[in-house]
Design a protein around this motif. Structure first.
Motif, PDB file in Angstrom:
ATOM      1  N   GLU A   1       0.882  -1.162   0.000  1.00  0.00           N
ATOM      2  CA  GLU A   1       0.000   0.000   0.000  1.00  0.00           C
ATOM      3  C   GLU A   1       0.926   1.220   0.000  1.00  0.00           C
ATOM      4  O   GLU A   1       1.940   1.222   0.707  1.00  0.00           O
ATOM      5  CB  GLU A   1      -0.867  -0.060   1.262  1.00  0.00           C
ATOM      6  CG  GLU A   1      -2.250   0.526   1.121  1.00  0.00           C
ATOM      7  CD  GLU A   1      -2.271   2.044   1.229  1.00  0.00           C
ATOM      8  OE1 GLU A   1      -3.075   2.684   0.538  1.00  0.00           O
ATOM      9  OE2 GLU A   1      -1.459   2.576   1.997  1.00  0.00           O
TER      10      GLU A   1
ATOM     11  N   LYS B   1      -7.688   0.906  -1.076  1.00  0.00           N
ATOM     12  CA  LYS B   1      -6.299   0.464  -1.009  1.00  0.00           C
ATOM     13  C   LYS B   1      -5.640   0.725  -2.368  1.00  0.00           C
ATOM     14  O   LYS B   1      -6.073   0.185  -3.395  1.00  0.00           O
ATOM     15  CB  LYS B   1      -6.246  -1.040  -0.663  1.00  0.00           C
ATOM     16  CG  LYS B   1      -4.827  -1.547  -0.576  1.00  0.00           C
ATOM     17  CD  LYS B   1      -4.724  -3.036  -0.276  1.00  0.00           C
ATOM     18  CE  LYS B   1      -3.253  -3.437  -0.390  1.00  0.00           C
ATOM     19  NZ  LYS B   1      -2.979  -4.830  -0.483  1.00  0.00           N
TER      20      LYS B   1
ATOM     21  N   THR C   1      -2.055   0.554  -4.320  1.00  0.00           N
ATOM     22  CA  THR C   1      -0.714  -0.005  -4.163  1.00  0.00           C
ATOM     23  C   THR C   1       0.290   0.747  -5.035  1.00  0.00           C
ATOM     24  O   THR C   1      -0.083   1.528  -5.909  1.00  0.00           O
ATOM     25  CB  THR C   1      -0.695  -1.491  -4.581  1.00  0.00           C
ATOM     26  OG1 THR C   1      -1.020  -1.540  -5.974  1.00  0.00           O
ATOM     27  CG2 THR C   1      -1.665  -2.320  -3.773  1.00  0.00           C
TER      28      THR C   1
END
Ligand code: TTP
Ligand code: MG
Length: 550
Positions: free
Chosen positions: A248, A276, A278
């Motif tokens: 993350e 989330k 990344t």
């Protein structure tokens, strides 16, 4: 746009496990099997793994810890002396093992080691016909000093996990160099454990950024090597990407919450998205590159080249050097916080107390250890006074909470170095002749203020002639040079508008944390130095942790 990573170095990272708690366990081994928490004011600053198994964690309120684990053993950790001493002992042991002393200290409990030279030498003496019975040379001049190892296996874990992978045929390959380094890392960790009693978690790679991140994969008391390939080819994605891409974005050192928020908003198309996101999502986003990153991150400040820096971090590129530790701290700082401090006499009294502690610390840290009268190994040039005025109720936002310090600096008077005068008299004189006039310039009004913190520091410490001059290993800002810039550039330094201030490095010694009682919301705020989210009530304790001198 290609970003170039220098993969010629071999860098190790070490992070001691539950450091403060381990210091107590080393003193009293019986504590090892009990749930143990270290308290600073009302906070658990750390706890051992037995306590963690029972649901406790770092930066938790003591009252919550007691509720969750009623038989927790609580020890007081406000006096940092024993942590400082243990940290120094561990650092000196590691430094004695690493050629050229190429060890950088980060805070009390993390080290970065540049072991390139040791690894290249040990690669050059490998016997390809008998790798199983290899010998790691810790001393080039004395071939008997070292440790036996099996150079057909990595020591510890690897990312990605491999089972019985064949030994590289090319002994000078990065894989072989990392394999040999994994045995050195294992040896150093075993020395720390058996000689001093501390376990540590380790990472092995080619930069501080990658070594630190991969080290956190197997915690506690484990070690992880980031395996090659480090460069992608048409057929194969590099392991740097495979490893980093899953993180993350907020987990990457140097990417603070505001940056992460901007990036998230751009990628998801929604302001305030908590999806989330990344590293891969950002890196492979259509049109992504330094110019777009510059655009996305603009508005947070005036950082130059932020897009390029961020692009590098997203590719795991960190070419920053290991900064070797100096033997003296870069500053010494003492502070305390107060529920209510609003009379001149009370301020004067506190300033004398703080000055006395400051002089004691100066003598402890800057004098030669030889028997009296001693010699100053280094001289601070500057005296700094900082205060934190308490804002009227309701006007205190989360972000101003920690950053509204104001400060004044002045030359440090020479009498402070007199060793034949007692510390009480020197403290009185320092306050009378220097500190009070700085205080009046910070607070010209005779009354009407209410201070929640006082801090006295000596800074600009210059080593005496003849001493070794090295760059600072203590300065947290030098953690990763690229990321330091990232952090600094995006640090919100909110100050009283009319304040004639220096921008302060956060530092503290006798930090208190009684502010949590002031009905502060129990939200967290990102530390402006390391970027960790820290509950508001724990900010003082957290800053204390960053204030650590060598
Ligand atoms: P950490 O390395 O974060 O914690 P740790 O070593 O206790 O545990 P871990 O096994 O997860 O590495 O910090 C090192 C020490 O610094 C820790 O023992 C206590 C102290 N500390 C504070 O005083 N305040 C803080 O906010 C933090 C994070 C740590
Ligand atoms: Mg630790």
């Amino acid at each position: 746009m290609a970003v170039l990573r220098n993969d010629s170095r071999i860098i190790l990272h070490l992070d001691y496990d539950c450091f403060y708690a381990s210091v107590f366990e080393v003193e009293q081994p019986a504590l090892r099997s009990l749930p143990l928490a270290v308290q600073q004011k009302q906070i658990v600053v750390t706890c051992n793994y037995e306590a963690r198994r029972r649901g406790l964690h770092k930066l938790q309120l003591i009252k919550d810890a007691k509720r969750i684990c009623p038989d927790v053993v609580i020890v007081l950790g406000e006096d940092l002396t024993k942590f400082r001493n243990a940290s120094k002992e561990l650092y000196l042991l590691v430094r004695s093992l690493v050629w050229g002393g190429r060890v950088e200290k980060l805070g009390f409990d993390e080290l970065f080691l540049d072991v390139t030279e040791m690894i290249d030498y040990n690669i050059s003496v490998l016997n390809p016909n008998d790798l199983t019975n290899s010998f790691f040379h810790l001393d080039r001049k004395d071939p008997t000093i070292g440790t036996a190892y099996d150079a057909t296996h990595f020591q510890g874990s690897t990312f990605p996990v491999t089972e019985g992978s064949p030994v590289p045929t090319d002994l000078s390959s990065l894989e072989m160099r990392l394999l040999v380094a994994s045995h050195l890392q294992g040896h150093i960790r075993s020395k720390l454990e058996h000689q001093i009693g501390f376990t540590a978690t380790g990472g092995i790679s080619t930069s501080k950024l990658l070594a630190k991140l991969v080290g956190s994969v197997h915690k506690p008391n484990g070690q992880t090597t980031l395996l090659p390939p480090y460069q992608s080819t048409l057929e194969n994605e590099s392991n740097v990407h495979r490893f980093l891409d899953e993180h993350e974005i907020r987990k990457i050192p140097g990417i603070g919450s505001r940056m992460a928020q901007k990036l998230r908003a751009h990628i998801t198309g929604q302001e305030d998205s908590d999806a989330k996101v990344t590293v891969r999502d950002v890196r492979l986003f259509p049109g992504m590159g330094p110019p777009l990153l510059d655009k996305i991150l603009s508005g947070l400040g005036s950082a130059k080249g932020i897009g390029t820096k961020m692009w590098s971090v997203l590719h795991g590129v960190d070419n920053s050097e290991i900064l070797q530790g100096r033997d003296v701290p870069t500053q010494i700082s003492i502070e305390d916080s107060y529920g209510r401090l609003d009379t001149f006499e009370a301020v004067r009294r506190e300033l004398v107390t703080l000055s006395r502690s400051l002089i004691r610390r100066m003598r402890a840290d800057l004098l030669d250890n030889e028997t009296p009268p001693g010699r100053w190994r280094a001289h601070p040039r500057t005296l700094r006074l900082s205060t934190r005025p308490r804002l009227p109720p309701g006007s205190e936002t989360g972000r101003t909470y920690h950053s509204n310090r104001i400060s004044r600096s002045a030359p440090l008077p020479a009498f402070i170095f007199h060793l034949d005068e007692n510390m009480d008299a020197l403290a009185e004189r320092l306050v009378q002749e220097s500190v009070l006039s700085m205080f009046r310039r910070l607070h010209p009004e005779k009354s009407g203020w209410n201070l929640s913190l006082l801090n006295i520091a000596v800074t600009n410490i210059v080593e005496s002639a003849g001493d070794q001059k090295q760059s600072s290993g203590r300065d947290i800002g030098k953690m990763f040079q690229q990321q330091e810039t990232v952090l600094r550039d995006w640090t919100v330094q909110e100050q009283e508008p009319e304040a004639p201030v220096d921008v302060l490095p956060p530092d503290s010694e006798q930090a208190e944390s009684d502010d949590w009682e002031d009905d502060e919301p129990l939200a967290s705020l990102d530390c402006t130095l390391c970027g960790c989210p820290v509950p508001l009530f724990a900010h003082e304790a957290h800053m204390m942790y960053h204030s650590v001198p060598e």
